[in-house]
Write a protein that holds these residues in place. Structure first.
Motif: not given
Length: 500
Positions: A173-194
């Motif tokens: 969430a802080d660096s955009g790093r891939n921790w080994g495998q990432v779920i590829q989202a069609t859309a992301t809803i993030t909460f409270i703040a970006l």
């Protein structure tokens, strides 16, 4: 529908945050609103369900992945609401149910009370319409292990749409790093703040459409906290490009000096010089290798091109800015010219082989902009490219601290780091920019804006404006297709964007 749309928004604020900043404030924000953390979680699940309904109104078969933390709690809320609306829900519990946080435990109990149940992995029907990713959220801080690696890979193989809650699982969430495998989202809803990791690193590959649900506490969070990290909306910096005076002449618009174009590399300095002109510089002088003069000047007679030689101090004295590096090379000719050009008592832009030469020296200036790609950044920091890409925000800050001025770390989610912890992330641009010469064009844009604006605006502001123009010009050019897009295709759109 109007009420539904109030729960989430695709109109995103400018400020970006670290995940820990948001997490530590949740309890305080809920208390200020007179609600419990369970009610805040309920709002998150409601917003996610409302978005899912809006985005995929015909979806009937929903697979919900609920992790062992509060992200799983949000997933339980969504699953309950979806079931009560008549959808067919499969829910897979991941992690130890006994260890759920209190709020997530209550959300799970409500899901069970509504008639929900947990499925075994072996019984999951992957022929579904939507997969809801509520596995890890923003809490991941170490590489993934099995069986999650295999599960995420399986999700990515489905033909279903994927909705990620807060952040795609496996992405930092802080660096955009891939921790080994990432779920590829069609859309992301993030909460409270970006979260800043949604905008750089490998985020562009996994986030999909991004919307924000501030849960009714986002405004209070922004008011009560401070962040030096900003995203660059399309028109944020346009006021810097005010219409010119009706009395303007070329002398009012700056004289840029561009240095580079060694034997066989004339194209780089040629593209940088034309981009400098198209950005509005009044006069552009190019000092290049004698063998490159014809190539640089051909088809662009507005450029003033000379063979580079030492003791041409009149060029430095006349310049209002200097761009050093495109096509420069690293031979003796290049080294001598590099040292000479840095004597300019004007703001400088250093790119390409200028950066490779800089990496071999210990120089620090407050009046230059450095524009490395990850490979050049690695040389500047004496580390590997992988280390740069693991945390691009940190790498940009380190380069700025070590060398001074402003660092523009190029790539998907270009990071601009300035003095006093100033940092911006650019969201413009596209994969069509993966072709030779794009960095040279950016150098020219920065040079053109330095020539015109350095007396009125900071180097950080100019760098942010230039990166935005560069990415937006590429997005306009890409309307004819990303594959096969050339750096020179940006030229007419640069002119369009510097005249908002």
């Amino acid at each position: 529908m109007a009420q539904t749309q109030e729960l989430f928004s695709s109109s995103l604020p400018q400020t970006l945050w670290c995940a820990e900043q948001v997490k530590t404030q949740e309890a305080l924000l809920a208390k200020q609103q007179g609600i419990s953390l369970s009610q805040l979680m309920e709002r998150a699940g409601q917003a996610a369900f409302a978005y899912m309904q809006s985005r995929w109104p015909k979806a009937r078969q929903i697979l919900v992945l609920a992790g062992g933390g509060n992200n799983g709690g949000d997933a339980y809320v969504l699953a309950r609401l979806a079931k009560l609306s008549g959808k067919q829900i499969q829910l897979l519990e991941l992690g130890q149910v006994e260890g759920l946080p209190e709020e997530a435990h209550l959300a799970r109990e409500a899901w069970l009370a509504a008639g929900g149940r947990a499925e075994n992995l072996e019984r999951i029907n992957w022929q579904c319409d939507v997969v809801v990713d509520g596995v890890l959220g923003t809490g991941l801080a170490s590489p993934l292990r099995e069986p999650l690696m295999e599960l995420f890979s399986r999700v990515n193989q489905t033909k279903a749409e994927v909705l990620a809650l807060d952040i795609p699982s496996g992405l930092c969430a802080d660096s955009g790093r891939n921790w080994g495998q990432v779920i590829q989202a069609t859309a992301t809803i993030t909460f409270i703040a970006l979260k800043q990791g949604l905008f750089t690193g490998q985020a562009a590959e996994y986030v999909g459409e991004l919307v924000l649900a501030d849960l009714g506490v986002g405004e209070a969070f922004e008011q009560q906290n401070q962040s030096s990290v900003k995203r660059l909306p399309r028109h944020l910096l346009d006021p810097m490009l005010a219409p010119r005076s009706r009395l303007a002449h070329k002398g009012h618009c700056g004289r840029a000096l561009l240095v580079g174009g060694n034997q066989g590399m004339a194209g780089a300095i040629r593209m940088a010089a034309e981009a400098c002109l198209r950005s509005g510089a009044g006069l552009v002088n190019v000092l290049t290798h004698g063998d490159s003069i014809g190539t640089v000047s051909y088809g662009r007679p507005e450029l003033m091109v000379s063979a580079a030689a030492l003791r041409q101090d009149q060029f430095l004295q006349q310049a209002t800015c200097c761009v050093i590096g495109p096509g420069l090379g690293q031979d003796d000719w290049a080294k001598q010219l590099f040292i000479w050009a840095l004597d300019a008592a004007v703001p400088c832009l250093v790119d390409a082989d200028g950066l490779n030469l800089l990496a071999k020296q210990s120089l620090h200036r407050v009046d230059w902009i450095l524009t490395p790609h990850p490979g050049e950044a690695a040389r500047l920091l004496a580390c590997s490219v992988a280390e740069v890409e693991v945390d691009r925000v940190s790498a940009a800050r380190q380069i700025q601290a070590r060398y001074g001025g402003v660092c523009v770390l190029k790539g998907a989610g270009t990071v601009i780091a300035g003095e006093e912890q100033q940092l911006s992330i650019c969201c413009a641009g596209n994969p069509g920019m993966a072709s030779g010469g794009m960095g040279d064009v950016l150098s020219g844009i920065i040079g053109g804006l330095l020539a015109q604006l350095a007396e009125r605006y900071s180097l950080f502001e100019i760098a942010c404006l230039a990166v935005n123009i560069h990415g937006q010009a590429a997005d306009l050019a890409a309307k004819q297709g990303e594959r096969g897009m050339l750096a020179s295709d940006l030229m007419p759109f640069i002119r369009q964007r510097v005249n908002p």
